[in-house]
Design an enzyme around this catalytic site. Structure first.
Site, mmCIF file in Angstrom:
data_model
loop_
_atom_site.group_PDB
_atom_site.id
_atom_site.type_symbol
_atom_site.label_atom_id
_atom_site.label_comp_id
_atom_site.label_asym_id
_atom_site.label_seq_id
_atom_site.Cartn_x
_atom_site.Cartn_y
_atom_site.Cartn_z
ATOM 1 N N GLU A 255 -8.336 6.127 -10.256
ATOM 2 C CA GLU A 255 -8.404 6.464 -11.690
ATOM 3 C C GLU A 255 -7.084 6.162 -12.394
ATOM 4 O O GLU A 255 -7.017 6.222 -13.614
ATOM 5 C CB GLU A 255 -8.772 7.944 -11.858
ATOM 6 C CG GLU A 255 -10.225 8.209 -11.507
ATOM 7 C CD GLU A 255 -10.631 9.661 -11.662
ATOM 8 O OE1 GLU A 255 -9.757 10.552 -11.496
ATOM 9 O OE2 GLU A 255 -11.813 9.919 -11.939
ATOM 10 N N LYS A 256 -6.054 5.837 -11.635
ATOM 11 C CA LYS A 256 -4.781 5.459 -12.272
ATOM 12 C C LYS A 256 -5.026 4.281 -13.222
ATOM 13 O O LYS A 256 -4.502 4.251 -14.327
ATOM 14 C CB LYS A 256 -3.738 5.083 -11.218
ATOM 15 C CG LYS A 256 -2.434 4.590 -11.824
ATOM 16 C CD LYS A 256 -1.360 4.410 -10.793
ATOM 17 C CE LYS A 256 -1.537 3.167 -9.959
ATOM 18 N NZ LYS A 256 -1.430 1.914 -10.727
ATOM 19 N N LEU B 72 0.821 -1.210 0.000
ATOM 20 C CA LEU B 72 0.000 0.000 0.000
ATOM 21 C C LEU B 72 0.859 1.265 0.000
ATOM 22 O O LEU B 72 1.845 1.355 0.719
ATOM 23 C CB LEU B 72 -0.917 0.011 1.231
ATOM 24 C CG LEU B 72 -1.817 -1.208 1.411
ATOM 25 C CD1 LEU B 72 -2.752 -1.004 2.600
ATOM 26 C CD2 LEU B 72 -2.624 -1.512 0.155
ATOM 27 N N HIS B 73 0.450 2.230 -0.812
ATOM 28 C CA HIS B 73 1.117 3.529 -0.863
ATOM 29 C C HIS B 73 0.062 4.608 -0.637
ATOM 30 O O HIS B 73 -1.125 4.299 -0.417
ATOM 31 C CB HIS B 73 1.852 3.717 -2.199
ATOM 32 C CG HIS B 73 0.990 3.406 -3.390
ATOM 33 N ND1 HIS B 73 -0.098 4.182 -3.754
ATOM 34 C CD2 HIS B 73 1.031 2.398 -4.287
ATOM 35 C CE1 HIS B 73 -0.670 3.675 -4.822
ATOM 36 N NE2 HIS B 73 -0.015 2.584 -5.169
ATOM 37 N N VAL C 248 -2.986 9.701 -7.280
ATOM 38 C CA VAL C 248 -2.089 10.396 -6.345
ATOM 39 C C VAL C 248 -0.676 10.285 -6.919
ATOM 40 O O VAL C 248 -0.253 9.201 -7.334
ATOM 41 C CB VAL C 248 -2.161 9.757 -4.933
ATOM 42 C CG1 VAL C 248 -1.163 10.426 -3.992
ATOM 43 C CG2 VAL C 248 -3.585 9.872 -4.382
ATOM 44 N N HIS D 65 -3.358 4.211 -2.395
ATOM 45 C CA HIS D 65 -4.311 3.291 -1.737
ATOM 46 C C HIS D 65 -4.891 3.940 -0.480
ATOM 47 O O HIS D 65 -6.085 3.825 -0.201
ATOM 48 C CB HIS D 65 -3.600 2.015 -1.268
ATOM 49 C CG HIS D 65 -3.074 1.140 -2.352
ATOM 50 N ND1 HIS D 65 -1.728 0.930 -2.551
ATOM 51 C CD2 HIS D 65 -3.722 0.387 -3.276
ATOM 52 C CE1 HIS D 65 -1.557 0.087 -3.555
ATOM 53 N NE2 HIS D 65 -2.751 -0.256 -4.022
#
Ligand code: PAF
Length: 240
Positions: free
Chosen positions: A149-150, A34-35, A177, A38
């Site tokens: 949306e990436k 997770l970044h 992000v 997320h």
């Protein structure tokens, strides 16, 4: 403290007990590592729902490259801490047999858009994505599910699948992000060499440049990128 739910039966019961108490459920499906991207989904889910569950499952059926699957980072303890801090109360952490008791005999296939863009370069990728998301929705039965949306094509396909199968879930898009230099956050970024990482933001810069798609492709290739596609869809320029 985050509840660790190791299988579908435990996750299903946990979510059902929330539903019986009248709590709304927000769901963030992930493959872990997770970044901040997320975590922005988890934070939004926490703001819009009474309870939040994340799933962490590196889904083999959406990979056509065994190396990519084997090398996907899996920092589970760090992920659980981060998800809890962002507002999740539970994590569904299944293994392959739990998600695929049928051995992937049954699957969700979309026959048009999933063959384009990303799907044209990764055989079977979206069958794997749609099938696992359908299964996760079946276990969690969320009121709302959050997707970045990436992965724009994934988001459209999940949304269309939910509508096509009358699933009682709202599929919500969340903005990309980015790192300070413009690179979209991705779990795979840690696998870039120092040199690749230095050059990667150029990809976004060119996609966002407003130039025609053909020019963008040529400029990317001239800058040393291998280009799968650059295409304009839904008012956006998409590329890989
Ligand atoms: O976007 C992802 O991380 C995955 O494709 C998803 C939606 C968790 C399905 O495995």
């Amino acid at each position: 403290m985050i509840a660790r739910l190791a299988n579908a039966a435990a996750a299903r019961e946990h979510c059902r007990s929330w539903a019986r108490e009248g709590r709304s459920i927000g769901f963030v499906p992930t493959m872990g590592a997770l970044h901040a991207g997320h975590l922005s989904l988890v934070e939004r889910a926490a703001a819009e729902n009474d309870r939040v569950i994340v799933s962490i499952f590196v889904n083999p059926t959406q990979y056509d490259d065994p190396d990519d699957l084997a090398n996907y980072p899996r920092p589970l303890e760090r992920d659980l801490e981060a998800a809890a801090s962002a507002g999740a109360q539970a994590a569904y952490l299944p293994d392959f047999d739990d998600v695929y008791p049928d051995g992937y005999r049954f699957r969700v296939t979309e026959n048009a858009f999933s063959r384009e863009l990303e799907g044209a370069h990764r055989a079977g990728h979206f069958d794997g994505v749609l099938t696992v998301v359908m299964k996760l929705f079946g276990v969690v039965r969320p009121d709302r599910a959050y997707f970045g949306e990436k992965d724009w094509q994934q988001l459209q396909l999940v949304r269309d699948m939910a509508a096509a199968f009358f699933l009682d879930v709202e599929v919500l898009p969340c903005p990309v992000v980015r790192e300070a230099d413009g690179l979209a956050m991705s779990s795979r970024n840690v696998r870039l060499s120092e040199e690749e990482r230095r050059r990667a933001p150029e990809f976004h810069r060119l996609l966002a440049s407003g130039r025609p798609e053909g020019d963008i492709r040529s400029a990317l290739e001239a800058a040393g990128f291998g280009v799968d596609y650059v295409e304009r869809r839904g008012g956006r320029v998409l590329g890989a």
